[in-house]
Design a protein around this motif. Structure first.
Motif, PDB file in Angstrom:
ATOM      1  N   ARG A  47       0.716  -1.240  -0.021  1.00  0.00           N
ATOM      2  CA  ARG A  47       0.095  -0.144   0.240  1.00  0.00           C
ATOM      3  C   ARG A  47       0.715   1.180  -0.109  1.00  0.00           C
ATOM      4  N   PRO A  48       0.588   2.272  -0.709  1.00  0.00           N
ATOM      5  CA  PRO A  48       1.261   3.456  -0.960  1.00  0.00           C
ATOM      6  C   PRO A  48       1.424   4.408   0.247  1.00  0.00           C
ATOM      7  N   VAL A  49       2.401   5.219   0.423  1.00  0.00           N
ATOM      8  CA  VAL A  49       2.365   6.255   1.567  1.00  0.00           C
ATOM      9  C   VAL A  49       2.493   7.388   0.808  1.00  0.00           C
ATOM     10  N   SER A  50       2.954   7.563  -0.259  1.00  0.00           N
ATOM     11  CA  SER A  50       3.447   8.882  -0.822  1.00  0.00           C
ATOM     12  C   SER A  50       2.296  10.154  -1.055  1.00  0.00           C
ATOM     13  N   ASN A  51       0.951   9.549  -0.814  1.00  0.00           N
ATOM     14  CA  ASN A  51       0.122  10.796  -0.704  1.00  0.00           C
ATOM     15  C   ASN A  51      -0.012  11.357   0.745  1.00  0.00           C
ATOM     16  N   TYR A  52       0.633  11.034   1.773  1.00  0.00           N
ATOM     17  CA  TYR A  52       0.593  11.649   2.868  1.00  0.00           C
ATOM     18  C   TYR A  52       0.599  13.498   2.680  1.00  0.00           C
ATOM     19  N   PRO A  53       1.574  13.839   2.022  1.00  0.00           N
ATOM     20  CA  PRO A  53       1.557  15.296   1.964  1.00  0.00           C
ATOM     21  C   PRO A  53       0.307  15.915   1.544  1.00  0.00           C
ATOM     22  N   ARG A  54      -0.316  15.370   0.673  1.00  0.00           N
ATOM     23  CA  ARG A  54      -1.575  15.642  -0.061  1.00  0.00           C
ATOM     24  C   ARG A  54      -2.541  15.628   0.901  1.00  0.00           C
ATOM     25  N   ASP A  55      -2.624  14.235   1.791  1.00  0.00           N
ATOM     26  CA  ASP A  55      -3.789  14.028   2.502  1.00  0.00           C
ATOM     27  C   ASP A  55      -3.571  15.302   4.008  1.00  0.00           C
ATOM     28  N   LEU A  56      -2.067  15.654   4.230  1.00  0.00           N
ATOM     29  CA  LEU A  56      -1.946  16.404   5.247  1.00  0.00           C
ATOM     30  C   LEU A  56      -2.508  17.894   4.984  1.00  0.00           C
ATOM     31  N   LEU A  57      -1.976  18.305   3.751  1.00  0.00           N
ATOM     32  CA  LEU A  57      -2.718  19.700   3.366  1.00  0.00           C
ATOM     33  C   LEU A  57      -4.287  19.588   3.259  1.00  0.00           C
ATOM     34  N   ARG A  58      -4.815  18.567   2.795  1.00  0.00           N
ATOM     35  CA  ARG A  58      -6.293  18.679   2.731  1.00  0.00           C
ATOM     36  C   ARG A  58      -6.874  18.483   4.165  1.00  0.00           C
ATOM     37  N   SER A  59      -6.203  17.806   5.057  1.00  0.00           N
ATOM     38  CA  SER A  59      -6.785  17.495   6.459  1.00  0.00           C
ATOM     39  C   SER A  59      -6.662  18.916   7.187  1.00  0.00           C
ATOM     40  N   LEU A  60      -5.386  19.766   7.069  1.00  0.00           N
ATOM     41  CA  LEU A  60      -5.169  21.127   7.682  1.00  0.00           C
ATOM     42  C   LEU A  60      -6.199  22.079   7.027  1.00  0.00           C
ATOM     43  N   ALA A  61      -6.427  22.029   5.576  1.00  0.00           N
ATOM     44  CA  ALA A  61      -7.320  22.972   5.188  1.00  0.00           C
ATOM     45  C   ALA A  61      -8.694  22.820   5.567  1.00  0.00           C
ATOM     46  N   ALA A  62      -9.323  21.495   5.851  1.00  0.00           N
ATOM     47  CA  ALA A  62     -10.635  20.991   6.262  1.00  0.00           C
ATOM     48  C   ALA A  62     -10.651  21.730   7.668  1.00  0.00           C
ATOM     49  N   CYS A  63      -9.696  22.022   8.535  1.00  0.00           N
ATOM     50  CA  CYS A  63      -9.800  22.743   9.935  1.00  0.00           C
ATOM     51  C   CYS A  63      -9.722  24.181   9.863  1.00  0.00           C
TER      52      CYS A  63
END
Length: 472
Positions: free
Chosen positions: A190-206
């Motif tokens: 399973r990939p981990v490379s999308n973590y920075p994109r997920d982090l940005l989306r998660s922070l923006a949602a807050c």
């Protein structure tokens, strides 16, 4: 080491299921090629600048973090079970933080003593009555786990303030993909490379309620001399956001703004990598040169999101950790899916007496300690070290907790003489937002490179491995 569970070979020397494809590949490899690849990995890390700083040492202020090419492999079903336990725990931590800064129902119910909160240096009275945007306190969480047998994981500690190491997780995977692409065609990892994109989306949602349009996100760093500066710069770059220091920010018209070439621009979400005490010299340490004067006033008024929220460090406290089974049950109504390591709170006289009588067999840690500093591992300590620690413990018992020495699992590392077992732990990374909880499959495996050592921290001579979660 016959009595210790090895994640590749089990206890009977037979290759376990998750490692079978890897083991078949390894048997067909020329050891000299693998040694060359190990050197190549070290050179890649050196060129990329993947380093960390060691505090308290005059020599070698900056070091290369050691990397081992043998991956740690976790089956999909095992990961699914772990994920449920991690999510349950993170939900409970967030509910606990909201409660202790509002109604303090858990104290009224007698599940946690009041003095555990009131006298805790990580508890921030400035956060009383404050609800962060979206109700999220712990936007990024690292849960440290250790394995003792097949499918048997224990939580060693919680990192709810500023968990580090995610850049190593990402670079470890990138290095393995570059050097051994054939391995990833043989194994469904399973990939981990999308973590920075997920982090940005998660922070923006807050983002706070008054945010207009697309949220502006920034990473606040103490600067180049911080031990995790590489990671701060790496994550800002990967997310495509600004890396800022305190002097780049100021409060203008009730908003926090950052300096740009076009003047000051309001910022909505600040992923801060500095400790609470340094965030705001007007509200905390007046000597701080790292923070932003007045940012806490803007935060309390709902004008900015600070991730993680100030005051979350109380959930990192190792004495609070010992109450986590009660915390999980209190806020979720469920039994904990992940077990704690049995813990003695040295502030309690009976526990202190037991610990003092058994120092040679226990691991003793500072309640606010991190990085492997300030701890005693009884079975490997000298009589002199134990005597010194005994005096520290007697002088400030409330500053310590103690735990039994667990038989941590091992995973092989690649050495000149072939594969050799070494102890490991695991730090999965969890992102929390109003949209839900997202757990990156795998996380950071830290490995004790010294034979028999239980200390995996990079500051104490440990290294890292790529962590694979297989698709079932």
């Amino acid at each position: 080491m016959d009595d210790i569970f090895d994640e590749m070979w089990g206890r009977d020397g037979q290759t376990r299921g998750p490692y079978k494809n890897f083991s078949t590949w390894l048997d067909g490899e020329d050891p000299s090629r693998l040694r060359a690849k190990q050197r190549e990995a070290e050179e890649l890390f050196r060129l990329t600048g993947i380093t960390f700083n060691v505090y308290g040492r005059a020599e070698a202020e900056e070091r290369l973090i050691p990397f081992d090419i043998v991956p740690r492999i976790i089956s999909g079903s095992e990961w699914q079970k772990l994920s449920r336990g991690i999510e349950q725990r993170v939900r409970a931590i967030n509910a606990f933080l909201h409660d202790i800064y509002h109604r303090q129902e858990i104290i009224k119910a007698g599940r946690i003593p009041q003095e555990m909160i009131a006298r805790n240096e990580a508890f921030l009275p400035q956060m009383l009555g404050v609800t962060p945007p979206g109700g999220i306190y712990t936007h990024i969480v690292g849960i440290d786990l250790v394995c003792t047998d097949a499918g048997q994981f224990y939580v060693l500690e919680d990192n709810a303030r500023t968990p580090s190491g995610v850049s190593y997780m990402l670079e470890n995977r990138e290095t393995m993909l570059q050097m051994f692409p054939e391995l990833f065609s043989r194994n469904k990892v399973r990939p981990v490379s999308n973590y920075p994109r997920d982090l940005l989306r998660s922070l923006a949602a807050c983002a706070p309620p008054n945010c207009e349009g697309r949220p502006t996100v920034g990473v606040l760093t103490p600067g180049i001399y911080n031990s995790a500066y590489f990671e701060h710069a790496f994550l800002a770059d990967q997310m495509g956001v600004e890396l800022v220091e305190g002097h780049d920010l100021r409060v203008i018209d009730g908003r926090v703004a950052m300096r740009t070439t076009q003047g000051y621009k309001p910022i909505d979400v600040l992923y801060r990598r500095i400790d609470d005490d340094f965030i705001d010299p007007l509200n905390f340490n007046p000597e701080s040169q790292l923070g932003v004067p007045g940012i806490m006033d803007v935060y309390r008024a709902g004008g900015i999101t600070i991730a993680n929220a100030p005051g979350t460090g109380i959930a990192d406290d190792k004495a609070i950790y010992s109450y986590m089974p009660e915390i999980v049950e209190f806020y979720t109504g469920e039994r904990p899916l992940l077990e704690n390591v049995p813990t003695w709170r040295c502030a309690e006289p009976d526990a202190l007496a037991y610990v003092l009588d058994n120092l040679a067999d226990l691991v003793v840690k500072e309640v606010h300690g991190s990085g492997g500093y300030g701890m005693l591992i009884g079975p490997t300590a000298s009589k002199k070290d134990i005597a010194t620690f005994r005096r520290k413990l007697q002088a400030r018992p409330a500053n310590y907790i103690a735990q039994p020495t667990l038989s941590l699992s091992t995973v092989p590392i690649f050495t000149r003489g072939g594969l050799a077992p070494r102890h490991v732990d695991l730090r999965p990374y969890v992102l929390v937002s109003p949209e839900g909880i997202k757990i990156t499959p795998g996380g950071l495996t830290r490995v004790a490179l010294k034979k028999g050592s239980l200390v995996v921290n990079s500051s104490q001579g440990g290294g890292t491995k790529d962590t694979w979660v297989l698709e079932d």
